[in-house]
Write an enzyme that holds these catalytic residues in place. Structure first.
Site, PDB file in Angstrom:
ATOM      1  CE  LYS A 147     -17.347  -7.418  -8.706  1.00 12.60           C
ATOM      2  NZ  LYS A 147     -17.641  -8.010  -7.408  1.00 12.60           N
ATOM      3  NE  ARG A 171     -21.970 -13.380   0.718  1.00  9.25           N
ATOM      4  CZ  ARG A 171     -22.614 -14.329   1.391  1.00  9.25           C
ATOM      5  NH1 ARG A 171     -23.923 -14.289   1.489  1.00  9.25           N
ATOM      6  NH2 ARG A 171     -21.940 -15.306   1.977  1.00  9.25           N
ATOM      7  CD  GLU A 172     -17.939  -3.645   2.022  1.00  7.61           C
ATOM      8  OE1 GLU A 172     -18.083  -3.091   3.123  1.00  7.61           O
ATOM      9  OE2 GLU A 172     -17.831  -3.024   0.955  1.00  7.61           O
ATOM     10  CD  GLU A 179     -14.652  -8.168  -5.144  1.00 11.63           C
ATOM     11  OE1 GLU A 179     -15.293  -8.897  -4.354  1.00 11.63           O
ATOM     12  OE2 GLU A 179     -15.050  -7.057  -5.521  1.00 11.63           O
ATOM     13  CB  CYS A 223     -20.218  -3.854  -4.906  1.00 12.24           C
ATOM     14  SG  CYS A 223     -18.617  -4.318  -4.217  1.00 12.24           S
ATOM     15  CG  ASP A 275      -2.162   0.862   0.987  1.00 10.27           C
ATOM     16  OD1 ASP A 275      -3.247   0.297   0.790  1.00 10.27           O
ATOM     17  OD2 ASP A 275      -2.044   2.101   0.989  1.00 10.27           O
TER      18      ASP A 275
END
Length: 432
Positions: A204, A154-155, A151, A260, A30
Site C-alpha cells: 500500500k 480514489r476519492e 484499499e 493519502c 461509528d
C-alpha cells in the site's frame, strides 16, 4: 458472509456499502452518534458519486445497517474490518491511536467463535501483528487471525474502484484466513495477490509513493519546460507512449493533495528513517510537491511585474480533485493563504467543497454560486480544481467577466490556443 466495518469514513462507508451490494450482511459501526443517526436517515456525510443510492438500496433490503454498538457488531460478524483514520503526526509518522483503540474494544467484546480481523486502514509495516497482540492481551483465548487488506480507492470514483479493482491484496498469516478473504473478494476480481501481512502493508505505501513520485517527476519536468519554452503536455504524451512508462499520473500541475499521497509519502519516509535509512527519493518527491503549488502565484507575480497587492483573484475549485468535497491537503488552501499574504483578494467557487472550505479557511474571502460568478470583475482567474463546470467556461466568458484578461491554469486543463486567440493572457504549468 456477516461483516462488521468499524469506521464510516471514505474507506469504511464505501467498502461496507459495496460489500452489502454483493449480498453480504454488513454492520457499519461509528462512535459518533450524530453521524450514525444521519446515516440511518440516508444522509451521506461525504460526497461520492453513486454512494447515496447504494446505501439507500441496501438498507431497504436489510443488508446494510449502522450502529454505535461495536460489541454487537463484532459478535454477529465473521469478518471485522477496521477502517478508521491514521492521520499524520508532527513527525510524519502515522497516528495509530484510533486503530489500537478499536483493537482494544474488539478484544473486550470477542466470544469464543473464530473471527478474521482486517486492517483496511493504511498502516505501517507490523501493525497487523501489533493489533493481534492488543486483542490477545484483552482476550488470551481469542480465536482470531489479524490480516491486512489495504484499499486502493480514489476519492471521486471510490464506488467504481471497489467493484472494478486493478487487484486485491490479501496479507494473511494463515491459510484459513486467506481462504475466507479470498471468497469475500472473488466476486470483484480474479487479480488477487495473497502474501504475508507485512508485505501487504508495504504494498500500500509503496504503491502510493510510486504514484506520488510520477506526479512530482512530471511537475519537475514542467518547471524545466517553463524555463526552456517547451510544452509539458507534448512531453508527457511522448513519454507515455513508452509502455514501460505509461501515460497515467503524468499530468503536470500544482501537485498532489488529499488524505493519502501527502500522508503516505511522509509515513513511509518516517518508517525508513526510524531504522536509520534515509530515503532521498521520497524526500525529493515531498519537496517538489511542497513547492509546486506556488507555481501559479509565481506566474501571476511575473504577469503583474512583481506586485499583486489589491488584485482580485478568482479561485476555480477548492477540493483537492474533482468529484469529491475533500479539501485535506488541497493545493487551493496554500494558494489562498499565499495570495492573501501578498495582499490579494479572493473570490472562490467549488460546486461541493465550499462548505468544508468555510470550516477551515479563516481568510476573508467571498464564495460564488457558480464558476461564472466567480470570474466577475476579477483581475485574474486561477483554475485550481478541474471541475467540469470550470473547464466548460468559454474563452468569451473569461474575457467578458474578468476585469483583466488573465487566466492561470494550474491543471493544464483549458484550451490554451483558444484562450490566447481571444486575447487572453494564458499561463499553464510547463506549457508554451
Amino acid at each position: 458472509m456477516n461483516l462488521a466495518v468499524i469506521g464510516t469514513g471514505y474507506v469504511g462507508l464505501v467498502s461496507g456499502t459495496c460489500f452489502a451490494e454483493l449480498g453480504n450482511r454488513v454492520i457499519c459501526v461509528d462512535n459518533m452518534t450524530e453521524k450514525v443517526e444521519r446515516l440511518n436517515r440516508n444522509e451521506i456525510p461525504i460526497y461520492e458519486p453513486g454512494l447515496e443510492e447504494l446505501v439507500r438500496k441496501n438498507k431497504e433490503e436489510g443488508l446494510l445497517s449502522f450502529t454505535t454498538d461495536i460489541g454487537g457488531a463484532v459478535r454477529h460478524s465473521d469478518i471485522i474490518l477496521i477502517a478508521v483514520g491514521t492521520p499524520e503526526t508532527e513527525t510524519g509518522a502515522a497516528d495509530l491511536s484510533y486503530v489500537y483503540g478499536v483493537a482494544e474494544e474488539i478484544g473486550g467484546t470477542l466470544d469464543d467463535s473464530y473471527k478474521v480481523i482486517v486492517n483496511k486502514s493504511t498502516v505501517p509495516v507490523g501493525t497487523a501483528e501489533a493489533v493481534e497482540r492488543i486483542i490477545q492481551k484483552r482476550q488470551p483465548a481469542a480465536a482470531i487471525d489479524v490480516c491486512s487488506v489495504p484499499e486502493f480507492l480514489r476519492e471521486g470514483s471510490a464506488v467504481k474502484d471497489t467493484f472494478h479493482p486493478d487487484r486485491v491484496v490479501i496479507g494473511a498469516a494463515s491459510d484459513r484466513a486467506a481462504a475466507l478473504l479470498n471468497d469475500l473478494h472473488r466476486p470483484l476480481t480474479e487479480q488477487i495477490v495473497v502474501t504475508d501481512p507485512r508485505s501487504s502493508e508495504m504494498i500500500k505505501y509503496a504503491s502510493n509513493a510510486f504514484l506520488a513520485t510520477k506526479i512530482s517527476f512530471i511537475n519537475e519536468i514542467a518547471n524545466i519546460c517553463d524555463i526552456y519554452e517547451a510544452d509539458v503536455n507534448a512531453v508527457a504524451r511522448g513519454m507515455g507512449l513508452d509502455h514501460r512508462i505509461g501515460p497515467k499520473f503524468l499530468n503536470a500541475g500544482i501537485g498532489y493533495g488529499g488524505s493519502c499521497f501527502p500522508k503516505d509519502v511522509k509515513a513511509l519516509k518516517y518508517l525508513a528513517e526510524e531504522k536509520e535509512y534515509h530515503p532521498s527519493l521520497l524526500q525529493a518527491v515531498n519537496d517538489v510537491n511542497e513547492q509546486q503549488n506556488r507555481r501559479m502565484i509565481e506566474h501571476l507575480v511575473r504577469i503583474f511585474d512583481g506586485d499583486i497587492s489589491g488584485l482580485r483573484i478568482a479561485i476555480l475549485g477548492l477540493a483537492f480533485k474533482p468529484n469529491t468535497d475533500d479539501i485535506r491537503e488541497a493545493p487551493a488552501l496554500k494558494i489562498i493563504q499565499e495570495l492573501e499574504e501578498q495582499g490579494a483578494k479572493i473570490q472562490a467557487f467549488d460546486p461541493v467543497a465550499a462548505e468544508n472550505a468555510k470550516q477551515i479557511i479563516n481568510a476573508d474571502i467571498s464564495y460564488a454560486e457558480t464558476a461564472l460568478d466567480a470570474l466577475k470583475d476579477a483581475d485574474a482567474a486561477f483554475l485550481v480544481t478541474e471541475w467540469a463546470e470550470c473547464k466548460a467556461l468559454t474563452p468569451t466568458q473569461f474575457k467578458e467577466q474578468l476585469n483583466r484578461p488573465v487566466v492561470i491554469d494550474g491543471r493544464n486543463a483549458l484550451d490554451a490556443k483558444a484562450l490566447k486567440a481571444e486575447g487572453i493572457i494564458y499561463h499553464g504549468i510547463g506549457r508554451k
